[in-house]
Each structure stands twice: as C-alpha cells, then as structure tokens.
Design a protein around this motif. Structure first.
Motif, mmCIF file in Angstrom:
data_model
loop_
_atom_site.group_PDB
_atom_site.id
_atom_site.type_symbol
_atom_site.label_atom_id
_atom_site.label_comp_id
_atom_site.label_asym_id
_atom_site.label_seq_id
_atom_site.Cartn_x
_atom_site.Cartn_y
_atom_site.Cartn_z
ATOM 1 N N ASP A 95 89.625 -19.035 -63.099
ATOM 2 C CA ASP A 95 88.212 -19.138 -62.758
ATOM 3 C C ASP A 95 87.693 -20.397 -63.441
ATOM 4 O O ASP A 95 87.488 -20.412 -64.648
ATOM 5 N N SER A 96 87.490 -21.445 -62.671
ATOM 6 C CA SER A 96 87.085 -22.723 -63.249
ATOM 7 C C SER A 96 85.565 -22.915 -63.248
ATOM 8 O O SER A 96 85.089 -24.014 -63.496
ATOM 9 N N SER A 97 84.816 -21.842 -62.994
ATOM 10 C CA SER A 97 83.360 -21.980 -62.958
ATOM 11 C C SER A 97 82.787 -22.126 -64.370
ATOM 12 O O SER A 97 83.294 -21.570 -65.338
ATOM 13 N N LEU A 98 81.743 -22.890 -64.459
ATOM 14 C CA LEU A 98 81.063 -23.153 -65.724
ATOM 15 C C LEU A 98 80.483 -21.851 -66.274
ATOM 16 O O LEU A 98 79.766 -21.135 -65.585
ATOM 17 N N GLN A 99 80.799 -21.538 -67.526
ATOM 18 C CA GLN A 99 80.321 -20.315 -68.158
ATOM 19 C C GLN A 99 79.271 -20.579 -69.238
ATOM 20 O O GLN A 99 78.525 -19.677 -69.610
ATOM 21 N N PHE A 100 79.242 -21.799 -69.756
ATOM 22 C CA PHE A 100 78.312 -22.150 -70.824
ATOM 23 C C PHE A 100 78.014 -23.632 -70.738
ATOM 24 O O PHE A 100 78.917 -24.433 -70.479
ATOM 25 N N GLU A 101 76.761 -23.994 -70.959
ATOM 26 C CA GLU A 101 76.390 -25.410 -71.003
ATOM 27 C C GLU A 101 75.233 -25.596 -71.976
ATOM 28 O O GLU A 101 74.272 -24.819 -71.964
ATOM 29 N N MET A 102 75.359 -26.612 -72.813
ATOM 30 C CA MET A 102 74.308 -26.907 -73.785
ATOM 31 C C MET A 102 74.235 -28.412 -73.978
ATOM 32 O O MET A 102 75.212 -29.047 -74.357
ATOM 33 N N ASP A 103 73.072 -28.986 -73.687
ATOM 34 C CA ASP A 103 72.836 -30.398 -73.974
ATOM 35 C C ASP A 103 72.328 -30.502 -75.404
ATOM 36 O O ASP A 103 71.500 -29.698 -75.842
ATOM 37 N N ILE A 104 72.815 -31.490 -76.130
ATOM 38 C CA ILE A 104 72.369 -31.724 -77.498
ATOM 39 C C ILE A 104 71.097 -32.564 -77.417
ATOM 40 O O ILE A 104 71.103 -33.651 -76.844
ATOM 41 N N ASN A 105 70.023 -32.052 -77.981
ATOM 42 C CA ASN A 105 68.724 -32.726 -77.908
ATOM 43 C C ASN A 105 68.441 -33.522 -79.173
ATOM 44 O O ASN A 105 68.773 -33.081 -80.266
#
Length: 83
Positions: A16-26
């Motif tokens: 399953d190659s779907s994105l599970q988590f994403e966080m941009d560093i601000n």
C-alpha cells in the motif's frame, strides 16, 4: 525559499503505497534545526529529494518537534520549494 516535509508510508510488505502521514516543517528557524539534526548541514545545502529516516532520527524529530508520529510507518524527509 525551501522548507522540509516529513511523510510516512506503510513498509513495502503492506503493498500500500498511499500516503499515511504528512507534516510540513513551519518557520525558517525550525527548518534549520531539523536540517542540522538530520543532515548536519544548513537547509540551503541539502540536496533535493527524499531521505529515508532511521528510527533514531524519527525519535529525535518527535522530541524536537514535540509530536508523536504514528507507529509502523517508514518516514522520509523531503526538501520542498515554497510557492
């Protein structure tokens, strides 16, 4: 201006190659701290692309960013260009 992003995916065996988590560093200061922590370089010296993060690096990022990453994922740090 560049910034860093952290993404998480299931390991390959899950197929399953779907994105599970994403966080941009601000913030420029936090981006510099993350760059130094992971690559020991200033942000402007990081190469484009994604870097697979080790468990130790993920643990260190949790402390620095004061977040808890979901368990069981592989994490990557990428260099992005701000719009």
């Amino acid at each position: 201006m560049r910034y860093l992003s952290i993404t998480g995916f299931y390991p390959d065996e899950f197929q399953d190659s779907s994105l599970q988590f994403e966080m941009d560093i601000n913030g420029s200061e936090m981006n510099e701290k993350v760059a130094q922590l992971i690559e020991s370089k200033p942000l402007n010296e990081l190469e484009p692309g994604e870097l697979l993060l080790s468990r130790d690096q993920v643990s260190a990022l949790e402390i620095l960013l004061k977040v808890s990453f979901p368990k069981g994922l592989e994490y990557f740090m990428g260099t992005c260009a701000q719009h």
